[in-house]
Design a protein around this motif. Structure first.
Motif, mmCIF file in Angstrom:
data_model
loop_
_atom_site.group_PDB
_atom_site.id
_atom_site.type_symbol
_atom_site.label_atom_id
_atom_site.label_comp_id
_atom_site.label_asym_id
_atom_site.label_seq_id
_atom_site.Cartn_x
_atom_site.Cartn_y
_atom_site.Cartn_z
ATOM 1 N N SER A 247 0.844 -1.196 0.000
ATOM 2 C CA SER A 247 0.000 0.000 0.000
ATOM 3 C C SER A 247 0.880 1.247 0.000
ATOM 4 O O SER A 247 2.062 1.197 0.363
ATOM 5 N N GLN A 248 0.291 2.375 -0.382
ATOM 6 C CA GLN A 248 1.049 3.626 -0.356
ATOM 7 C C GLN A 248 1.449 3.982 1.072
ATOM 8 O O GLN A 248 2.521 4.540 1.309
ATOM 9 N N PHE A 293 2.213 -7.873 -6.957
ATOM 10 C CA PHE A 293 0.898 -7.392 -7.366
ATOM 11 C C PHE A 293 0.684 -5.966 -6.893
ATOM 12 O O PHE A 293 0.761 -5.670 -5.720
ATOM 13 N N GLY A 294 0.423 -5.063 -7.836
ATOM 14 C CA GLY A 294 0.105 -3.691 -7.482
ATOM 15 C C GLY A 294 1.314 -2.790 -7.362
ATOM 16 O O GLY A 294 1.154 -1.591 -7.166
ATOM 17 N N LEU A 295 2.524 -3.314 -7.480
ATOM 18 C CA LEU A 295 3.711 -2.477 -7.333
ATOM 19 C C LEU A 295 4.594 -2.687 -8.553
ATOM 20 O O LEU A 295 5.139 -3.745 -8.746
ATOM 21 N N ILE A 296 4.711 -1.692 -9.390
ATOM 22 C CA ILE A 296 5.542 -1.792 -10.579
ATOM 23 C C ILE A 296 6.828 -1.002 -10.391
ATOM 24 O O ILE A 296 7.923 -1.511 -10.529
ATOM 25 N N ASN A 297 6.724 0.269 -10.070
ATOM 26 C CA ASN A 297 7.911 1.090 -9.861
ATOM 27 C C ASN A 297 7.772 1.883 -8.573
ATOM 28 O O ASN A 297 6.731 2.467 -8.304
ATOM 29 N N VAL A 298 8.802 1.873 -7.782
ATOM 30 C CA VAL A 298 8.842 2.689 -6.575
ATOM 31 C C VAL A 298 10.118 3.507 -6.642
ATOM 32 O O VAL A 298 11.185 2.982 -6.945
ATOM 33 N N TRP A 299 10.006 4.790 -6.376
ATOM 34 C CA TRP A 299 11.174 5.654 -6.381
ATOM 35 C C TRP A 299 11.453 6.103 -4.962
ATOM 36 O O TRP A 299 10.566 6.575 -4.273
ATOM 37 N N CYS A 300 12.690 5.946 -4.514
ATOM 38 C CA CYS A 300 13.018 6.381 -3.172
ATOM 39 C C CYS A 300 14.426 6.959 -3.160
ATOM 40 O O CYS A 300 15.306 6.481 -3.875
ATOM 41 N N ALA A 301 14.604 8.004 -2.371
ATOM 42 C CA ALA A 301 15.933 8.609 -2.242
ATOM 43 C C ALA A 301 16.799 7.710 -1.376
ATOM 44 O O ALA A 301 16.409 7.326 -0.286
ATOM 45 N N SER A 302 17.966 7.352 -1.861
ATOM 46 C CA SER A 302 18.854 6.492 -1.092
ATOM 47 C C SER A 302 20.283 6.848 -1.462
ATOM 48 O O SER A 302 20.762 6.523 -2.533
ATOM 49 N N LEU A 303 20.980 7.524 -0.569
ATOM 50 C CA LEU A 303 22.284 8.089 -0.886
ATOM 51 C C LEU A 303 23.434 7.164 -0.522
ATOM 52 O O LEU A 303 24.249 6.828 -1.357
ATOM 53 N N LEU A 304 23.507 6.749 0.724
ATOM 54 C CA LEU A 304 24.663 5.985 1.177
ATOM 55 C C LEU A 304 24.308 4.558 1.557
ATOM 56 O O LEU A 304 25.115 3.840 2.127
#
Length: 313
Positions: A247-248, A293-304
């Motif tokens: 879920s979101q 199911f229901g999740l194709i692309n997720v974008w998240c900031a991840s630096l280190l």
């Protein structure tokens, strides 16, 4: 030479009904490297941060051997408990202290529900885990939901959320009770995140709930097959009844934990059941692809943060 603070070794024991069969346990050591290194096997490492065990797809049932859903693999239902017994014996005999064990779902097989012995079979497996000298973190897979409702699991010994960390000064990292997910730090600068891959699913849900109805509507829109467990003819084969997604609400929480780990320069491993995925986070924005199911692309900031997931097939 990898600095000791960047090293992580663990033993992976696939003593499972569908994947392991009657074979001996496979032992694998992996490294979590710094962002300029790559993952690889470890030979003769003498300085490790910590060690932990992994077991997946036990799928125990007091039944004779059989086949999986597609009839392509043998299932050793009853023998899988002996695999677990052997794994626990080896873990307890480890010369290096085992910090914890990850149980990656499908602890008993769905056939138990047909024979109305789900609770009995679960107790048989949990009795073996009680012999372990280290704490166990459980994730939930589709076979958990074939046997039990989500409400049952919340109140069972398979709910190990109490082992999670509470970060008082960062309340956004506290997970909601609407999904089964949490995080913990077994060693300085390392954080593990357990995700609920069936947060959005028709499995284990109250059929009168809005979430169930929304998931079923989406599933039928994406999968016109009469048998909703069949991916036949689908351009998006993840849309099957035994699969699940996020879920979101859970993804927002996940992003908050990753942001916290970025800020504190922690190495992160995240885990969920059913879909196998490995990700290396690079400076900037990282794309996370999942076939859930229901999740194709997720974008998240991840630096280190270096991310690695150990999942089940």
């Amino acid at each position: 030479m990898i600095p000791p603070e960047m090293r992580l070794a663990f033993r992976v024991i696939w003593g499972c009904a569908g994947l392991g069969g009657r074979k001996r346990f496979q032992e694998t050591s992996l490294e979590v490297m710094d962002k300029n290194s790559s993952l690889g096997a470890i030979d003769g490492i003498s300085e490790l941060c910590f060690s932990f065990g992994v077991v997946s797809d036990i799928q125990y049932a007091d039944l004779e051997d059989g086949y999986n859903f597609l009839r392509t693999r043998m299932r050793y239902y009853r023998y899988s408990l002996h695999h677990l017994e052997g794994a626990i014996e080896e873990w307890n005999e480890e010369s290096n202290h085992l910090f914890f064990v990850l149980q990656l779902g499908d602890i008993i097989d769905g056939f138990n529900a047909q024979y109305k012995v789900s609770e009995e079979s679960l107790q048989n497996v949990l009795k073996e885990f009680e012999k372990l000298k280290a704490p166990v973190h459980h994730t939930w897979g589709n076979h958990e939901f074939y046997n039990f409702s989500r409400d049952y699991l919340r109140n069972s010994k398979l709910n190990t959320k109490f082992l999670g960390d509470q970060i008082a000064h960062c309340p956004e990292t506290t997970p909601s009770e609407n999904y089964y997910a949490y995080h913990f730090a077994p060693f300085p600068k390392f954080r593990f995140i357990l995700l609920d891959a069936y947060d959005m699913s028709v499995l284990g849900m109250d059929q009168s709930s809005p979430k169930y109805q929304d998931c079923m509507k989406m599933l039928k829109e994406k999968n016109p097959n009469k048998e909703l467990n069949s991916p036949q003819g689908l351009s998006e084969p993840q849309f099957v009844q035994y699969n699940g997604g996020f879920s979101q609400d859970q993804l927002d929480w996940f992003d908050a934990v990753l942001t916290f780990s970025d800020t504190n320069q922690e190495k992160v491993m995240f885990l969920f059941t059913q879909t196998a995925l490995m990700i290396h986070a690079l400076p900037g924005i990282t794309e996370m692809l999942s076939q859930s199911f229901g999740l194709i692309n997720v974008w998240c900031a991840s630096l280190l943060v270096t991310l690695m997931m150990v999942g089940t097939a």
